[in-house]
Scaffold this active site. Sequence first.
Site, PDB file in Angstrom:
ATOM      1  N   GLU A  20       0.914  17.289  -0.156  1.00  0.00           N
ATOM      2  CA  GLU A  20      -0.436  16.708  -0.352  1.00  0.00           C
ATOM      3  C   GLU A  20      -0.613  16.186  -1.781  1.00  0.00           C
ATOM      4  O   GLU A  20      -1.676  16.297  -2.385  1.00  0.00           O
ATOM      5  CB  GLU A  20      -1.523  17.694   0.083  1.00  0.00           C
ATOM      6  CG  GLU A  20      -1.342  18.030   1.566  1.00  0.00           C
ATOM      7  CD  GLU A  20      -2.577  18.504   2.282  1.00  0.00           C
ATOM      8  OE1 GLU A  20      -3.683  18.220   1.815  1.00  0.00           O
ATOM      9  OE2 GLU A  20      -2.404  19.139   3.347  1.00  0.00           O
TER      10      GLU A  20
HETATM   11  N1  CAA Z   1     -10.862   7.368  -2.393  1.00  0.00           N
HETATM   12  C1  CAA Z   1     -11.146   6.096  -2.043  1.00  0.00           C
HETATM   13  N2  CAA Z   1     -10.351   5.070  -2.355  1.00  0.00           N
HETATM   14  C2  CAA Z   1      -9.233   5.329  -3.048  1.00  0.00           C
HETATM   15  C3  CAA Z   1      -8.884   6.633  -3.446  1.00  0.00           C
HETATM   16  C4  CAA Z   1      -9.756   7.677  -3.085  1.00  0.00           C
HETATM   17  N3  CAA Z   1      -9.503   8.949  -3.401  1.00  0.00           N
HETATM   18  N4  CAA Z   1      -7.733   6.578  -4.121  1.00  0.00           N
HETATM   19  C5  CAA Z   1      -7.359   5.290  -4.158  1.00  0.00           C
HETATM   20  N5  CAA Z   1      -8.272   4.528  -3.495  1.00  0.00           N
HETATM   21  C6  CAA Z   1      -8.295   3.079  -3.347  1.00  0.00           C
HETATM   22  C7  CAA Z   1      -8.326   2.422  -4.713  1.00  0.00           C
HETATM   23  O1  CAA Z   1      -9.644   2.300  -5.198  1.00  0.00           O
HETATM   24  C8  CAA Z   1      -7.677   1.091  -4.451  1.00  0.00           C
HETATM   25  O2  CAA Z   1      -8.619   0.218  -3.878  1.00  0.00           O
HETATM   26  P1  CAA Z   1      -8.898  -1.252  -4.535  1.00  0.00           P
HETATM   27  O3  CAA Z   1      -7.601  -1.996  -4.362  1.00  0.00           O
HETATM   28  O4  CAA Z   1     -10.022  -1.786  -3.722  1.00  0.00           O
HETATM   29  O5  CAA Z   1      -9.235  -1.040  -5.985  1.00  0.00           O
HETATM   30  C9  CAA Z   1      -6.650   1.414  -3.366  1.00  0.00           C
HETATM   31  O6  CAA Z   1      -7.079   2.638  -2.744  1.00  0.00           O
HETATM   32  C10 CAA Z   1      -5.252   1.596  -3.921  1.00  0.00           C
HETATM   33  O7  CAA Z   1      -5.324   2.643  -4.869  1.00  0.00           O
HETATM   34  P2  CAA Z   1      -4.393   2.719  -6.150  1.00  0.00           P
HETATM   35  O8  CAA Z   1      -4.294   1.373  -6.788  1.00  0.00           O
HETATM   36  O9  CAA Z   1      -4.890   3.836  -6.989  1.00  0.00           O
HETATM   37  O10 CAA Z   1      -2.985   3.048  -5.466  1.00  0.00           O
HETATM   38  P3  CAA Z   1      -1.627   3.499  -6.095  1.00  0.00           P
HETATM   39  O11 CAA Z   1      -0.545   2.771  -5.402  1.00  0.00           O
HETATM   40  O12 CAA Z   1      -1.673   3.421  -7.579  1.00  0.00           O
HETATM   41  O13 CAA Z   1      -1.498   5.023  -5.595  1.00  0.00           O
HETATM   42  C11 CAA Z   1      -1.883   7.397  -5.658  1.00  0.00           C
HETATM   43  C12 CAA Z   1      -2.451   5.994  -5.838  1.00  0.00           C
HETATM   44  C13 CAA Z   1      -2.980   8.335  -6.112  1.00  0.00           C
HETATM   45  C14 CAA Z   1      -0.631   7.613  -6.472  1.00  0.00           C
HETATM   46  C15 CAA Z   1      -1.590   7.606  -4.137  1.00  0.00           C
HETATM   47  O14 CAA Z   1      -0.514   6.806  -3.713  1.00  0.00           O
HETATM   48  C16 CAA Z   1      -1.293   9.054  -3.781  1.00  0.00           C
HETATM   49  O15 CAA Z   1      -2.209   9.878  -3.682  1.00  0.00           O
HETATM   50  N6  CAA Z   1      -0.004   9.405  -3.555  1.00  0.00           N
HETATM   51  C17 CAA Z   1       0.348  10.728  -3.070  1.00  0.00           C
HETATM   52  C18 CAA Z   1       0.354  10.756  -1.579  1.00  0.00           C
HETATM   53  C19 CAA Z   1       0.240  12.148  -1.033  1.00  0.00           C
HETATM   54  O16 CAA Z   1      -0.575  12.954  -1.457  1.00  0.00           O
HETATM   55  N7  CAA Z   1       1.054  12.431  -0.004  1.00  0.00           N
HETATM   56  C20 CAA Z   1       0.968  13.687   0.660  1.00  0.00           C
HETATM   57  C21 CAA Z   1       1.469  13.525   2.061  1.00  0.00           C
HETATM   58  S1  CAA Z   1       0.499  14.298   3.273  1.00  0.00           S
HETATM   59  C22 CAA Z   1       1.039  15.913   3.319  1.00  0.00           C
HETATM   60  O17 CAA Z   1       1.721  16.405   2.469  1.00  0.00           O
HETATM   61  C23 CAA Z   1       0.457  16.640   4.468  1.00  0.00           C
HETATM   62  C24 CAA Z   1       1.218  17.790   4.986  1.00  0.00           C
HETATM   63  O18 CAA Z   1       1.832  17.705   6.016  1.00  0.00           O
HETATM   64  C25 CAA Z   1       1.076  19.094   4.295  1.00  0.00           C
END
Ligand code: CAA
Length: 380
Positions: free
Chosen positions: A363
């Site tokens: 996550e």
């Molecule tokens: N809420 C709403 N919108 C959001 C947001 C949020 N929390 N975070 C990002 N966004 C939106 C941004 O505003 C952006 O929109 P705009 O283009 O309109 O401005 C869009 O989404 C893209 O966001 P970023 O430019 O910030 O994207 P990024 O490529 O830089 O990535 C990141 C951001 C935070 C690194 C994201 O990729 C991330 O969280 N990565 C980790 C993924 C993760 O947690 N994976 C876990 C897998 S699930 C799991 O583990 C479950 C299980 O089985 C236990």
Amino acid sequence: MNFNLSEEHKMIRDAARDFAQAELLPGVIERDNKQQFPDELVKKMGDLGFMGIMVDPKYGGSGLDTISYVLIMEELSKIDASASVIVSVNNSLVCYGLEAYGSEEQKQKYLTKLATGEYVGAFCLSEPEAGSDATSQKTTAIDKGDHYLINGTKNWITSGGRADVYLVIAQTDRDKGSHGINAFIIEKGTPGFDIGPKEDKLGIRGSDTHTLQFNDVKVPKENRIGVNGSGFRFAMKTLSGGRIGIAAQALGIAQGAYELAIKYSKQRKAFGTEICNHQAIAFKLADMYTEIEAARMLVMKAAADKDAGENYDKSSAMAKLYASKVAMEQTIEAVQIHGGNGFVKEYHVERLMRDAKITQIYEGTSEIQKIVISRSILRD
Ligand code: CAA
């Protein structure tokens, strides 16, 4: 500001504690050894309302708040983090995702069964080349009019082999980047949807982790969640709540290890006295307690933010970052306090140490949490 739990919250915590002691503890070492999914226990947790803790009772849920969710997660995780991750994914990724963003038909069809534990849910975002970099989805969902055609691979999916319902994120329009991504509900048994072999893991071995393959899987249009292109935002918002669950899991793992270390240090004698009387051990216990209490504050703050309707992206990331660090560090200390016995399975702390590691990875890794936190504080 009130740091005390309400009587209702104490009752909920105690119910989860009793269940964990009576039902999770007896077979936990065997399930870890055999990598055995706790099928019967999931049904029992469903009966107790633990599979849909925050879901509205009109959809079969318990209608409780996020503080209750955190308390239940901590108690389950003190004993069995494999069981608690099934609970966490079902509650905060699958049930929350459907309740907050699903259509009424989707809620009636799927949420009611997921919230009661009749169905188990899985959340499918990670891919071989898109783990932390979640926008780089290679799985495609091509719009074919009345349905989408899904192709691709998903990795490290919790409850991957056991789930009934899968929320799958896929790219529909690559030119639109994160705005071209959608989320879909896919049922087990849909033609072209294959479950790969189970992963042999370091920790949370009782949970069921698989790679999933989608080969020309036809998904009806009504199974898309939300408006076209909203899938990445759906995943991010859902994961923010999920991180509170995993932070609570980390807190529980740390607390469980601490309680075992206290008990052991009061029984085990060395150099003519119980080892807790040696400053080397007493100071370790003092550090453990302080660190765990600090983690608890962050976890509760994130839960309180969510319950208050505040933005919880940053507070959930902080809670997960810190609680997972505490879980890793303090389970190592618990093993150390147990000495040779800490290396032996029957004392439980080695399992807690192995289970702690994943809380720094899934996550969103700790490094991803720092991206979320730093972007937030620099923006504010
Ligand atoms: N809420 C709403 N919108 C959001 C947001 C949020 N929390 N975070 C990002 N966004 C939106 C941004 O505003 C952006 O929109 P705009 O283009 O309109 O401005 C869009 O989404 C893209 O966001 P970023 O430019 O910030 O994207 P990024 O490529 O830089 O990535 C990141 C951001 C935070 C690194 C994201 O990729 C991330 O969280 N990565 C980790 C993924 C993760 O947690 N994976 C876990 C897998 S699930 C799991 O583990 C479950 C299980 O089985 C236990």
